[in-house]
Write an enzyme that holds these catalytic residues in place. Structure first.
Site, short mmCIF file in Angstrom:
data_model
loop_
_atom_site.label_atom_id
_atom_site.label_comp_id
_atom_site.label_asym_id
_atom_site.label_seq_id
_atom_site.Cartn_x
_atom_site.Cartn_y
_atom_site.Cartn_z
N HIS A 1 0.49 4.71 4.18
CA HIS A 1 -0.22 5.45 3.19
C HIS A 1 0.32 6.98 3.12
O HIS A 1 0.37 7.49 2.02
CB HIS A 1 -1.58 5.52 3.77
CG HIS A 1 -2.36 4.24 3.58
ND1 HIS A 1 -3.70 4.01 3.47
CD2 HIS A 1 -1.90 2.86 3.51
CE1 HIS A 1 -3.99 2.57 3.19
NE2 HIS A 1 -2.84 2.25 3.18
N SER B 1 0.91 -1.18 0.11
CA SER B 1 0.08 0.06 0.10
C SER B 1 0.71 1.17 -0.11
O SER B 1 0.46 2.23 -0.63
CB SER B 1 -0.89 0.01 1.15
OG SER B 1 -0.20 -0.22 2.62
#
Length: 252
Positions: A179, A128
């Site tokens: 993230h 991610s």
């Protein structure tokens, strides 16, 4: 820019080998560690996961290996799907080496931030951070390299980034550090990776073939407009799937 038009998996692999190999590697590792659960898979999982307390003891390779490991079908499926959608254009524009450096580099930044900011007993895995790094590069295009990205793609990537970052803070079980800092890393390094690149051309083929049967098509502009409409519909469908998966499943 994001809707694939390759005629086969073989053609996709030939045009975007780095994206293809990354997906193959992470799917194979997921099968070994999460599905088949062989002794080899157990060893890979133990030595590859990004465990902060082990990184602090000098096992710095975990900052890289964690990028390619995933836990659960939805985890590897979504990250692979996101890479198929958003990776090819950047690989074509930047070239294989730059794209690989951007992917691993932003993934490393995400892992490093997780290590430096996260709790000592925190453990993480997944791509991610690297995916959000690609989002950061795209958003830099939107802000400062508008000639590299078309208007429709600008709208789509802006909405996806906003939704993705909002869900990062609204949902539990998410590696917020990966993230946020993966995205920041992609945005910050974008000028380096985008230096000298040309806009994405979906019709480029590495081995063009002209058998003499290509003729002028007077309806080419109507077809192009129709294709653009299909692209918009496909992208909004993808966005809907992204939101649904984000609301009801643990993706990262």
């Amino acid at each position: 820019m994001f809707l694939r038009n390759e005629r086969s998996i073989k053609e996709f692999f030939r045009l975007y080998p780095i994206v293809s190999w990354i997906i193959i590697i992470q799917v194979v590792l997921w099968l070994l560690t999460d599905v088949i659960q062989t002794p080899l898979g157990t060893m890979i999982q133990y030595w590859g996961i990004g465990a902060n307390h082990l990184i602090s003891q000098g096992e710095y390779w975990r900052l890289f290996t964690a990028i390619f490991l995933h836990g659960g079908l939805m985890h590897v499926l979504f990250n692979s799907f996101a890479l198929v959608i958003f990776g090819p254009a950047l690989e074509q524009m930047m070239g294989k080496l730059k794209f690989l450096a951007a992917y691993i580099g932003t993934g490393f930044i995400a892992s490093l931030a997780t290590y430096l900011i996260g709790p000592d007993l925190y453990a993480h895995l997944g791509a991610s951070g690297a995916i959000y790094g690609l989002f950061g590069i795209y958003l830099f295009m939107v802000a400062f390299r508008k000639h590299l990205i078309d208007h429709s793609s600008t709208q789509v990537i802006t909405v996806i980034v906003v939704v993705g970052l909002l869900m990062t803070f609204l949902r539990s079980g998410v590696n917020v550090y990966a993230h946020v800092f993966g995205f920041i890393g992609g945005f910050a390094l974008a000028p380096l990776f985008l230096a000298g690149v040309r806009p994405y051309n979906p019709w480029v083929r590495t081995r063009p073939v002209n058998d003499g049967s290509i003729h002028f098509d007077p309806n080419r502009w109507q077809k192009k407009q129709h294709n653009n409409q299909l692209i918009k519909k496909g992208l909004w469908i993808f966005l809907g799937i992204l939101i649904v998966l984000g609301l009801f499943g643990r993706l990262f």
